[in-house]
Write an enzyme that holds these catalytic residues in place. Structure first.
Site, mmCIF file in Angstrom:
data_model
loop_
_atom_site.group_PDB
_atom_site.id
_atom_site.type_symbol
_atom_site.label_atom_id
_atom_site.label_comp_id
_atom_site.label_asym_id
_atom_site.label_seq_id
_atom_site.Cartn_x
_atom_site.Cartn_y
_atom_site.Cartn_z
ATOM 1 N N ASP A 78 59.002 -104.342 77.850
ATOM 2 C CA ASP A 78 57.580 -104.714 78.121
ATOM 3 C C ASP A 78 57.004 -105.746 79.104
ATOM 4 O O ASP A 78 57.918 -106.395 79.404
ATOM 5 C CB ASP A 78 57.020 -104.970 76.506
ATOM 6 C CG ASP A 78 57.364 -103.701 75.675
ATOM 7 O OD1 ASP A 78 57.213 -102.549 76.162
ATOM 8 O OD2 ASP A 78 57.491 -104.026 74.302
ATOM 9 N N LYS A 79 55.715 -105.668 79.504
ATOM 10 C CA LYS A 79 55.514 -106.475 80.512
ATOM 11 C C LYS A 79 55.606 -107.920 80.055
ATOM 12 O O LYS A 79 55.985 -108.701 80.586
ATOM 13 C CB LYS A 79 54.045 -106.243 80.727
ATOM 14 C CG LYS A 79 53.436 -107.441 81.649
ATOM 15 C CD LYS A 79 52.055 -106.920 82.094
ATOM 16 C CE LYS A 79 51.267 -107.969 83.034
ATOM 17 N NZ LYS A 79 49.779 -107.563 83.530
#
Length: 344
Positions: A164-165
């Site tokens: 995930d970012k």
């Protein structure tokens, strides 16, 4: 109908998002009032499809232009439209293929076939709507040059798995088709050693366990993942509480090591939340505020993401057969949070 954005002099178009694309002003007459907002706007501006307008509304790019007042984004396309002038920010078109960008990378290992990096929080793995630049793919295209082009597809060249970012940690990317195929097979067969460190609200019980569920899109919110009774895909996480913070009888927070047997979207975040111990700082799955001392610690250091770090990645090199294992410490922001929790 649409009008030039200089025709409404008192409206601050910049507050509605101008500068990120073209701002169109769409005038809804009284005969369209009462209809769904997305439908009414599509009727008044036939150059924009209803689907496109729905996406722009969801992205906060549509505002009711009230002269003399700050623009307030509208986010519900099914809401009833009112007569008036609406500002619609249409982002500029993006390149069909990601472009190389000179972004520094923390390289842990690299050879002719693959590259292993320590991804920082805040960097997306690959371009997506609303996040077309500054991604790991953009950085890899610059770092690896033509060798990466097209490996695994033009949209996500080299990417075999993703974080995930706002999750930091170890990632591997392929530099050749053979490496991409080999790594993809390892991930598909769950023949990868992956350990994450999470700082959680409270502590999961028991202190050592396995969470085995089915994960899929939440029926109530398609942007979220959820534990499902039927459907979805099997997801298994093995966890161990390494340390607790606060009273031993009722910990306020914990450091939890999570080993993935499968790698579903948001798996650890959803699984920890399902145990009543979501990752601290998780804006999606962290429903409920942490205890006051924990909240104060988070605010004191300005921690602003889910407290999750991919600490270990181990696998057999798909080309050379060498056993590789990489381990990185907590990044500075999570280390600072852990230190603050130690003082509870």
């Amino acid at each position: 109908m649409t009008t030039p954005d200089d025709e409404l002099e008192d409206f601050d178009a910049q507050e509605a998002g101008a500068g990120t694309g073209e701002t169109l002003l769409i005038v809804l007459e009284a005969d369209l009032a009462g209809q769904r907002l997305d439908k009414a706007l599509a009727t008044a501006a036939p150059d924009l499809s209803r689907a496109r307008l729905q996406a722009l509304i969801a992205a906060g790019q549509v505002s009711l232009a009230t002269p003399g007042r700050a623009a307030v984004p509208l986010t519900n396309g099914s809401a009833k439209a009112v007569a008036g002038t609406y500002a619609v920010v249409v982002p500029p078109p993006v390149a069909a293929e990601p472009l190389p960008e000179d972004i520094p990378l923390s390289v842990l290992y690299e050879d002719a076939y693959l590259i292993v990096i320590d991804k920082p929080a805040g960097m997306a793995a690959h371009p997506a709507p609303g996040c077309e630049t500054g991604t790991l793919v953009n950085a890899l295209l610059h770092h690896c040059g033509d060798s990466l082009s097209g490996i695994g597809g033009v949209a996500r060249p080299g990417i075999v798995h993703r974080l995930d970012k706002e999750t930091s940690g170890v990632m591997v990317a392929a530099k050749t088709d053979a490496a991409h195929q080999g790594l993809s097979a390892l991930f598909a067969e769950h023949d990868i050693d992956r350990m994450y460190l999470a700082l959680t609200r409270g502590a999961p019980h028991p202190v050592v366990g396995t969470i085995q569920t089915r994960l899929g899109r939440s029926p109530g919110d398609r942007k979220k993942m959820a534990v499902l009774k039927t459907g979805g895909r099997e997801a298994t996480t093995h966890y161990r509480v390494e340390k607790t913070f606060g009273p031993a009888a009722k910990p306020l927070a914990a450091r939890v090591a999570c080993r993935l047997e499968t790698g579903r979207t948001h798996q650890i975040r959803v699984h920890m939340a399902s145990k009543g111990a979501p990752c601290l700082g998780d804006p999606v799955y962290g429903a409920g505020a942490p205890a006051a001392p924990v909240k104060a610690a988070i605010q004191e250091i300005g921690f602003a993401r889910q407290a999750l770090h991919a600490a270990v990645l181990g696998f057999v090199h798909p080309i050379t057969g060498e056993t590789l294992r990489f381990e990185t410490p907590l990044p500075p922001d999570m280390a600072a949070l852990e230190a603050a929790l130690e003082a509870l």
